[in-house]
Design a protein around this motif. Structure first.
Motif, PDB file in Angstrom:
ATOM      1  N   GLY A 135      -3.192  -7.812  23.487  1.00  0.00           N
ATOM      2  CA  GLY A 135      -4.196  -8.381  24.374  1.00  0.00           C
ATOM      3  C   GLY A 135      -4.783  -7.390  25.360  1.00  0.00           C
ATOM      4  N   VAL A 136      -4.739  -6.101  25.027  1.00  0.00           N
ATOM      5  CA  VAL A 136      -5.260  -5.068  25.929  1.00  0.00           C
ATOM      6  C   VAL A 136      -6.302  -4.249  25.172  1.00  0.00           C
ATOM      7  CG1 VAL A 136      -4.705  -3.090  27.380  1.00  0.00           C
ATOM      8  CG2 VAL A 136      -3.027  -4.921  27.090  1.00  0.00           C
ATOM      9  N   MET A 137      -7.523  -4.227  25.727  1.00  0.00           N
ATOM     10  CA  MET A 137      -8.585  -3.416  25.150  1.00  0.00           C
ATOM     11  C   MET A 137      -9.324  -2.719  26.283  1.00  0.00           C
ATOM     12  SD  MET A 137     -11.747  -4.437  22.672  1.00  0.00           S
ATOM     13  CE  MET A 137     -11.126  -3.919  21.084  1.00  0.00           C
ATOM     14  N   HIS A 138      -9.518  -1.436  26.136  1.00  0.00           N
ATOM     15  CA  HIS A 138     -10.244  -0.674  27.152  1.00  0.00           C
ATOM     16  C   HIS A 138     -11.732  -0.951  26.994  1.00  0.00           C
ATOM     17  CE1 HIS A 138     -11.010   2.586  29.966  1.00  0.00           C
ATOM     18  NE2 HIS A 138     -12.006   2.932  29.183  1.00  0.00           N
ATOM     19  N   ARG A 139     -12.375  -1.245  28.079  1.00  0.00           N
ATOM     20  CA  ARG A 139     -13.828  -1.477  28.075  1.00  0.00           C
ATOM     21  C   ARG A 139     -14.496  -0.357  28.855  1.00  0.00           C
ATOM     22  NH1 ARG A 139     -14.297  -5.467  24.577  1.00  0.00           N
ATOM     23  NH2 ARG A 139     -13.110  -7.315  25.049  1.00  0.00           N
TER      24      ARG A 139
END
Length: 145
Positions: A135-139
């Protein structure tokens, strides 16, 4: 290996069954093996802490992360503090073919940034899998208008 006379000289009252003189590799091993045990203690400490989460990375993803950590001094956005230690402490799990790391939230964000940078080379699988599993995505930050 020591002969009988040398063993008797070393014994100082005790009976020695055997004695050996260490080669340079033996001295290195005496330093290397306890260092591995220290990493294991650090792993167990983090595992017991609520601030850390276990992450399982595929071999190719671990290669990307190692590259990111190695480039830390040259990056404009350095990896989170302690991520290099987490990479060193990682354990290989042969059963599931994954590297297991114990990381905190900031380090998770750094891993996501690693995979974000990989997206620009055309490799989107790691970023998508990491976002789906953890559930972690760099934006990319939006520019101010």
């Amino acid at each position: 290996m020591a002969d009988t006379a040398t063993r008797a000289e070393l014994a100082t009252g005790n009976h020695l069954v055997w004695a050996a003189r260490l080669a340079p590799d033996g001295h290195d091993l005496l330093l290397y093996r306890p260092a591995d045990q220290d990493r294991s203690r650090a792993w167990l400490t983090k595992q017991a802490s609520e601030g850390y989460q276990e992450v399982a990375l595929q071999p190719s993803e671990m290669t990307m992360l190692r590259r990111f950590v190695a480039l830390a001094p040259r990056l404009s956005h350095s990896p989170a503090e302690g991520l290099d230690d987490a990479v060193l402490e990682a354990h290989w799990d042969a059963e599931c073919n994954r590297w297991r790391l114990q990381v905190n939230r900031d380090q998770m964000d750094s891993i996501a940034r690693t995979f974000y940078l990989e997206r620009f080379t055309g490799m989107t699988t790691a970023s998508n899998r990491f976002a789906r599993k953890y559930g972690v995505m760099h934006r990319r930050p939006r520019a101010a208008r």
